[in-house]
Design a protein around this motif. Structure first.
Motif, PDB file in Angstrom:
ATOM      1  N   ALA A  48       0.828  -1.213   0.000  1.00 48.10           N
ATOM      2  CA  ALA A  48       0.000   0.000   0.000  1.00 48.10           C
ATOM      3  C   ALA A  48       0.861   1.260   0.000  1.00 48.10           C
ATOM      4  N   LEU A  49       1.889   1.294   0.838  1.00 53.02           N
ATOM      5  CA  LEU A  49       2.744   2.477   0.947  1.00 53.02           C
ATOM      6  C   LEU A  49       3.544   2.720  -0.330  1.00 53.02           C
ATOM      7  N   THR A  50       4.073   1.645  -0.906  1.00 51.73           N
ATOM      8  CA  THR A  50       4.833   1.782  -2.154  1.00 51.73           C
ATOM      9  C   THR A  50       3.939   2.311  -3.267  1.00 51.73           C
ATOM     10  N   GLN A 178       6.613  11.950   4.937  1.00 49.41           N
ATOM     11  CA  GLN A 178       6.249  10.918   5.895  1.00 49.41           C
ATOM     12  C   GLN A 178       5.907   9.599   5.200  1.00 49.41           C
ATOM     13  N   ILE A 179       5.497   9.677   3.939  1.00 45.63           N
ATOM     14  CA  ILE A 179       5.258   8.455   3.161  1.00 45.63           C
ATOM     15  C   ILE A 179       6.565   7.699   2.990  1.00 45.63           C
ATOM     16  N   VAL A 180       7.624   8.425   2.661  1.00 44.99           N
ATOM     17  CA  VAL A 180       8.942   7.813   2.451  1.00 44.99           C
ATOM     18  C   VAL A 180       9.487   7.254   3.762  1.00 44.99           C
ATOM     19  N   VAL A 181       9.438   8.050   4.830  1.00 48.64           N
ATOM     20  CA  VAL A 181       9.960   7.614   6.129  1.00 48.64           C
ATOM     21  C   VAL A 181       9.208   6.376   6.619  1.00 48.64           C
ATOM     22  N   THR A 182       7.877   6.411   6.519  1.00 49.72           N
ATOM     23  CA  THR A 182       7.057   5.283   6.977  1.00 49.72           C
ATOM     24  C   THR A 182       7.319   4.031   6.147  1.00 49.72           C
ATOM     25  N   THR A 183       7.504   4.196   4.850  1.00 50.74           N
ATOM     26  CA  THR A 183       7.771   3.050   3.971  1.00 50.74           C
ATOM     27  C   THR A 183       9.102   2.401   4.320  1.00 50.74           C
ATOM     28  N   GLY A 222      -3.164  -4.034   7.767  1.00 49.56           N
ATOM     29  CA  GLY A 222      -2.053  -3.610   6.918  1.00 49.56           C
ATOM     30  C   GLY A 222      -2.250  -2.247   6.290  1.00 49.56           C
ATOM     31  N   ILE A 223      -3.447  -2.029   5.718  1.00 46.36           N
ATOM     32  CA  ILE A 223      -3.680  -0.786   4.978  1.00 46.36           C
ATOM     33  C   ILE A 223      -4.118   0.351   5.898  1.00 46.36           C
ATOM     34  N   VAL A 224      -5.124   0.091   6.725  1.00 52.97           N
ATOM     35  CA  VAL A 224      -5.696   1.157   7.553  1.00 52.97           C
ATOM     36  C   VAL A 224      -4.878   1.401   8.821  1.00 52.97           C
ATOM     37  N   SER A 225      -4.672   0.319   9.617  1.00 54.13           N
ATOM     38  CA  SER A 225      -4.008   0.487  10.918  1.00 54.13           C
ATOM     39  C   SER A 225      -2.511   0.733  10.804  1.00 54.13           C
TER      40      SER A 225
END
Length: 326
Positions: A48-50, A178-183, A222-225
């Motif tokens: 999802a993040l990618t 934050q998308i990059v850091v979280t991924t 995985g996606i939401v939480s």
């Protein structure tokens, strides 16, 4: 003001998502053990993040000096904290889980004071105390001694490590996506957990996992939480003080109790509303305190600019002295 509103909103949504996660974990963990569940959860989250990162055309570069911090955030928060949280959820009661989880903001205040040198104000202390007391009123403490000690220890570790991770995030430059850091953090945790999980995966019952309730729960986790909630939490913390942001964590037990009432027909007593009021009061104190800090900062900055402008004008007005070149 804008940062306070949006930061508060992001943290409330993330905490509320995690509040609804307890029921899902409780159902899924009966089929998939905690370690394997976290691994599968991160696998779904990575996809999802990618996808989000590619679609939004993120810049994936992180400076070499910040990789150590990203790895620490991943191992402490995404690996240790989440595994111990889901282990504690499996072994302990809902009441113990809610009470121990409620210590996270208090730990965040302490870590923020030592690591980030954030000022520990009286208002922050009052807000955390009010919200903590509100949670205890909501969940009660009657049966806490009957819960599993191992589950309690796991939840304490989870609270400590999550608080530390939340404070460490503030040390990353705010211009990082934050998308990059979280991924990256999710990927590192996934890789770290893989050696411990890979030999256990063949033992999982595929027929039970393919049950719509179980794989639906995995998608939610995985996606939401994970993907969405982690993004919102990390971004919200970047927009507020770490010690202030922790108070929003108290929405987790409130939402969990509400969903238990709506979905599982659990009873809600007057103590729930009293506790919720105290939590809301604590959150409002933090929001107001954060706004005052930002106003003071803006005022000081404006004063600094005006003073320097005045000094520059005085320098320009002074007659030229060529002795400096002699």
């Amino acid at each position: 003001m804008k940062n306070t509103i949006f930061g508060s909103l992001f943290l409330i949504i993330a905490s509320s998502i995690w509040g609804g996660m307890y029921v899902v974990v409780k159902v899924v963990v009966d089929i998939i053990p905690p370690l394997e569940l976290v691994w599968l959860r991160y696998l779904v989250a990575l996809v999802a993040l990618t996808f989000i990162g590619v679609v939004t055309k993120q810049k994936w570069k992180i400076k070499r000096e910040h990789w150590g911090l990203v790895i620490t955030i991943s191992i402490v928060g995404y690996a240790i904290s989440i595994v111990t949280q889901e282990t504690g959820t499996m072994l302990s009661s809902a009441q113990m889980g809610a009470i121990i989880t409620a210590t996270t903001p208090a730990f965040m205040v302490v870590f923020a004071s030592f690591i980030l040198k954030e000022r520990l104000t009286f208002k922050k202390a009052i807000s955390v105390s009010l919200a903590t007391f509100g949670v205890i009123i909501i969940v009660g403490i009657d049966d806490i001694n009957k819960s599993s000690m191992l589950g309690g220890i796991s939840l304490i570790i989870a609270a400590l490590t999550w608080a530390l991770m939340s404070v460490l995030i503030k040390r990353l430059p705010s211009d990082y996506s934050q998308i990059v850091v979280t991924t990256y953090a999710t990927l590192i945790a996934f890789v770290v957990l893989t050696p411990f999980v890979i030999t256990k995966l063949p033992k999982l019952n595929i027929n039970e996992i393919t049950n719509p309730t179980i794989w639906g729960g995995l998608l939610y986790l995985g996606i939401v939480s994970t993907a969405i909630a982690f993004l919102l939490w990390n971004r919200g913390l970047q927009m507020l003080n770490a010690s202030s942001g922790g108070v929003f964590f108290f929405f987790q037990p409130v939402v969990g109790t509400l969903l238990g009432w709506l979905i599982l027909d659990e009873t809600i007593s007057i103590t729930f509303w009293i506790g919720s009021f105290l939590i809301l009061l604590g959150v409002l104190i933090v929001i107001k305190d954060n706004q005052e800090d930002q106003n003071d900062s803006s005022s000081n900055k404006s004063k600094y600019v005006n003073e320097n402008t005045q000094i520059d004008e005085e320098i320009i007005m002074e007659p030229f002295d060529d002795t400096i070149f002699k």
